[in-house]
Structure formats: C-alpha cells, structure tokens
Design a protein around this motif. Sequence first.
Motif, PDB file in Angstrom:
ATOM      1  N   ASP A  23       0.828  -1.193   0.000  1.00 13.78           N
ATOM      2  CA  ASP A  23       0.000   0.000   0.000  1.00 13.78           C
ATOM      3  C   ASP A  23       0.869   1.251   0.000  1.00 13.78           C
ATOM      4  N   ASP A  24       0.273   2.357  -0.384  1.00 12.60           N
ATOM      5  CA  ASP A  24       1.013   3.597  -0.449  1.00 12.60           C
ATOM      6  C   ASP A  24       1.176   4.221   0.927  1.00 12.60           C
ATOM      7  N   ALA A  25       2.182   5.073   1.020  1.00 13.71           N
ATOM      8  CA  ALA A  25       2.454   5.730   2.295  1.00 13.71           C
ATOM      9  C   ALA A  25       1.513   6.879   2.554  1.00 13.71           C
ATOM     10  N   ALA A  26       0.884   7.410   1.485  1.00 13.56           N
ATOM     11  CA  ALA A  26       0.039   8.595   1.664  1.00 13.56           C
ATOM     12  C   ALA A  26      -1.127   8.325   2.595  1.00 13.56           C
TER      13      ALA A  26
ATOM     14  N   ARG B  41       1.652  -3.376 -10.267  1.00 11.75           N
ATOM     15  CA  ARG B  41       2.666  -2.503  -9.690  1.00 11.75           C
ATOM     16  C   ARG B  41       2.429  -1.056 -10.113  1.00 11.75           C
ATOM     17  N   TRP B  42       2.781  -0.151  -9.210  1.00 14.08           N
ATOM     18  CA  TRP B  42       2.558   1.256  -9.483  1.00 14.08           C
ATOM     19  C   TRP B  42       3.520   2.113  -8.670  1.00 14.08           C
ATOM     20  N   LEU B  43       3.613   3.366  -9.049  1.00 15.76           N
ATOM     21  CA  LEU B  43       4.421   4.348  -8.339  1.00 15.76           C
ATOM     22  C   LEU B  43       3.706   5.684  -8.402  1.00 15.76           C
ATOM     23  N   GLY B  44       3.505   6.317  -7.239  1.00 12.51           N
ATOM     24  CA  GLY B  44       2.829   7.604  -7.191  1.00 12.51           C
ATOM     25  C   GLY B  44       3.765   8.703  -6.724  1.00 12.51           C
ATOM     26  N   LEU B  45       3.573   9.905  -7.274  1.00 10.67           N
ATOM     27  CA  LEU B  45       4.417  11.047  -6.941  1.00 10.67           C
ATOM     28  C   LEU B  45       3.584  12.280  -6.668  1.00 10.67           C
TER      29      LEU B  45
ATOM     30  N   GLY C 222       4.784   0.837  -5.310  1.00 11.36           N
ATOM     31  CA  GLY C 222       3.669   0.486  -4.432  1.00 11.36           C
ATOM     32  C   GLY C 222       3.384   1.517  -3.378  1.00 11.36           C
ATOM     33  N   ARG C 223       3.835   2.750  -3.584  1.00 13.37           N
ATOM     34  CA  ARG C 223       3.581   3.813  -2.606  1.00 13.37           C
ATOM     35  C   ARG C 223       3.698   5.178  -3.292  1.00 13.37           C
ATOM     36  N   TYR C 224       3.231   6.207  -2.581  1.00  7.10           N
ATOM     37  CA  TYR C 224       3.395   7.581  -3.025  1.00  7.10           C
ATOM     38  C   TYR C 224       4.651   8.181  -2.400  1.00  7.10           C
TER      39      TYR C 224
END
Length: 624
Positions: free
Chosen positions: A50-53, A531-535, A610-612
């Motif tokens: 899960d994402d950190a956001a 899989r993903w990457l958020g910014l 897998g996180r922002y």
Amino acid sequence: MPYRLPNPSPRLPVRPPEGVWTALCVLAALLLAAPALGDGRTERSVPTADDAAARAASPPPAEAGRSTPSSGPIFEELEGSGFSFHHFNGMSGRFYMAEINSGGGGLIDYDGDGDLDLYLVQGAMLGDVPISEATFPPAEPLPLRDRLFRNDLEVRPDGTRVLRFTDVTEASGIRATGYGFGVASGDFDNDGWPDLYVTQLGGNLLLRNNGDGTFTDVTATSGADDPRWSMAASLADYDADGWLDLLVGNYLDYRLADNKVCRTASGARDYCGPSAYPGVTDRLLRNRGDGSFEDVTVAAGLGGDPTKTLGVVAADLNGDGRVDFYVASDLTPNRMWIQGAGGKFRDEALLAGSAVNREGKAEASMGVDAGDFDNDGDDDLFMTHLVGETNTLFVNDGAGMFEDGSADSGLGVPSWGHTAWGAAWIDYDNDGLLEVMVANGAVRVVEALADAGDPFPFHETNQLFHNLGGSPGKVRFEEVTAAAGPAFARSEVSRALAFGDLDNDGDTDALLVNNNGPARILLNRVGQDRRWLGLRLVGGPGGRDLLGATATLLRDGRPALRRRARTDGSFGAANDPRVLFGLGDDARPATVRVEWPDGSVEEWPRLETGRYHTLVAGSGKAVE
C-alpha cells in the motif's frame, strides 16, 4: 410536472427520429469497429504494498509475476459512504440553454490530510422563475449551493480501505449559490493550500483556502472575476515566475432575456445549439504574486477572434519548454495557443492540424485532455464531440504538429452515436498505457425517448476504452464498456468526470457528475493489483503542488513513461494533482527524472514502488 414534449403535427420525417437515428449510428459503429472489439477481460497481477500517503501499515506484496483475468467489474460505484449529491439544472419548460450544459465537480485535498475531498458545483433556477415551477423539484436541501465533502479515509490493519465522506459545506464558509458549471484547483497564493476557482453564468468565484478548513471569497479583491458565461478554467504558471496564472474559458454571448426559440425536427420546443449565439473571447489573468491578477489577454495575444470555449488544458505541446494552452471550442475551430518569447501567444492550431478534423470540419468540442497515450515522449490531444461526429484523437509528432488519428486508433467510430463531455487520459489497469473514460449525455431532445414519454429525454450510457498498445502511430483502442461495471449500464445525462486516487490504493478512480441527476463515485477495482508508483511534485515557499512539472520514469529496455502534474483537463472538472505511473508486473525500484516549471531538471534513483513519494524541488540530484 412531468416533462412531456408536444408533437403538434405528425408528418413524415426526412430521416428517422433522433433516437432511432442514434441507435442506427451505434449499430453501424459496432459493425465497423468489430475487428477491434475485445471480450472486455483485463489482465491483473498480484497486489503491491500500500502507499504511504494513507499513513497506514499493510501486508507485504505477494509474489510478483503471476497474472489472472479480472473476475469482477473494472469500476464499482461507492455506496453507503455518506456522500450524496444531486445536481439541479432548474429546467422549467423555458429551455434556457444553460440548463442542459451544466454539471461540474472536482477532487481537492483541501485539508492537507493526504486524501482527496470532493467539490460539487450546483445549478439554480434561472431568470425570475420561482423554484415551484421547476420541472423536476430539487432533491437537495434549500438553499441550493455548491457543496464540499471531506474524505475521512480509514485504512484498517488488514489493509482494507473504507471511504467515508462528511458534508462540511457549512463549516467551510463556502456560499456558492450562483449557476455553476465547472471548477479548477491550484494554490494561487503559494501558501501551501489548494484554492478553488468556480465558473458560473454571469460571474465566477475565487475561493481562497485559509488552511483551517475554511475558504474566503476573494473574487472581488483578486480581480479574477468574469461577468460572462464561463465554462472552463485552468490554473497554470505560464510565465514560469512561480505563481499560478489563470486562463478562463468563456462560452457564448448569452442573456436569459434573449433566449431564442429552437425546435426539434418534429416541431417541438428544444434547446438551441451554439450557432444561435455569438462567441466571446477567453481571458488570461497573470498572477501578480500579491493575491491579485492582471488581465493580459490582449497583451499576450489572446484577444482576437472570439471562441465558444467548453474545455481548456495547459501543456507544452511543441516541446520548447514553455506552457501552451489548447482550447476546445464548440462548433468553431479549436485554438492552440503556442507561447513564444516574452509571454506572447499565437494560435497555431490550423497550421498544426489541431483546429478541425481530418475532413476540415469544426466539431462540437466539449471536453479535452493532453497526455502521452503512445509513450513517445509528447502530449497528444483527445476531445469529445456531439452525436453524429466522432470523438477526436490528435496525435503529436513531438514538435507540435498533429494528425487526426481518430479512425485509425479505434476511438472514433464507437463514439459516433453519442454526445460526449468529460474525458481524460487515465491508466486504469496500471499497465503503463493511457486509456480513456468518456461521459455521455445529449443536448438536444432524443425524439424516440420523448415519444415514449421519457420525462428527461437526453440520457445516454457512458464508455470506457482500453489501450491495446503498439508502436507510435499504430496504437489501437478497444471499447470495454461491457466489462466496466453496472454503473456503465445506466443511461443518464452525464457531464463532468474528475479523476484521482480517492482511496490511495495506487489506481485512478472517478467522480461522475450528471446533469439533473446524482453524482457518482466510481472506484477502480483492477488497477491496484498491478505494480505502481505515485508522486506528489511540490516546491516553492509554501510547498505547493508544482502544476506543470513533468515526471519521466526511466525503464531499461522499455519506453520511458512521461506524466504531467496537472489538475485541468476533462470537462468542468478539477483532477488529482499527483502523478501516477502504472508499472504492470515490474516490481523493481524506479528512477524518476523531473523537469520543474522553471526549467531545472532533477533525478531520484531507486524509488520504492507500491507507494506515493513526495518529491521536493531542489532536493534531488541535478541533471545538466
């Protein structure tokens, strides 16, 4: 009272009634598009972290590499969350043109808690007509006004995400009671809190976020108002001075007292089209940096021939490092304002091939978005149109020259039988390829529905298109509406679509706003399984979202992925300012290069997927 259309004199029509004609167009479109249509299945991979956001722990990611077909809908409507909004268009049988075009909303993290909140734009009664004469009584409590919903996202220890919304309109101090159309978001005063700009009929609103859960109406003191019929707006730092400027897209020179009488083919009263009224000029407002704006429309070169603007988007369309504006203009040639030296703009749409379609016809452009659907490093354009036209894909050659790829891509023919509004480039399945969701709803009476006694004969179903991939210039799409979910089987009069990750699980969700109907939250149920990457790209004194910053994800042996931080695009909507990369089954740490609005370039290696991540301008490794 029920909305019934008189049919004063039966006669032999010159073509089938509009509804039958639409059905025939759809049938023909399906037959022509048959080779491109798939079975609607979507490949899914195993979950990531899960994402950190969301600021909550989650189980570790499962083994990578496996993928299974999706067994459920792509999108699922959120219910029982405390969110309830019903748009009211004020129709009273007088056929004021503004009634049929309205319905906007946006996603904005107004309280800075890491999740997206909801802003819904409301209509009103027009003229001096009492609300008791409304064809459809309002379902919202009186007095009618725009509404703000706080997202109270809960992430439980087992990773389950629970969305709850609370109506905080009263506590926020927002008193937006005009006839609204759309919303734009961005931090115009650089205090770290995103603000709101609401477009309306006869005067707009600039709502400054105070940072304590409340907003102040600073329209008058800021000089950001426009007394005309405004439909679209974009907050973008076009002059790269660190302050967000404002492009206001205006529609028609329209006054209620001059409302014209138009009719259907059978002679019944109907809404007029844009040809019944002259257009007006858009307005470019430069941010002075002191809380106020100056009108630079004429000085910047945008004060020439009027347009009939329904959608705007800001992006560097010719790759020269400057912000340009693309304007979707209803039944008149679209504008592509290319910025030259000294902040001067010139309309290059006709020369560049993006003013009209490949037949040389100006279409009823409504929603618009810019994004790199073919992963060749430049922003392409997609816009929505009227029934009997097709939605249009303009493919960018990298230097700001465009080719109409609507037919070759498979996006054109399936849209022939629809009137389309909100739409944007989104990677709904996180495979690294941008897809398109489209909101549909008629603006002229569908006579087959009216003849059947339908009380609101303008409704249509919405659409979802999947990117099949391919080399630049040869990418094709297939319609996967049948697999999109039950919400896509509803026939409604849809308008705005706002996009963003509402539950912070790493995929793109949507807020759908219907004209004279309920707004709906559509949660993505497939993207989070890849899989993903958020910014979040921020900087400046207040640490605001640096809209216009471009992030490029560098991948060994594969095309780089390029995404732009923005809130504009679609129709009547404000979107998530964060950047989201879909990685398919690639779990390797990622290297990201960011080009900031001031032209500087920085790089961040080995970012965990897998996180922002929040990337702050000036904190990365400088790239020459």
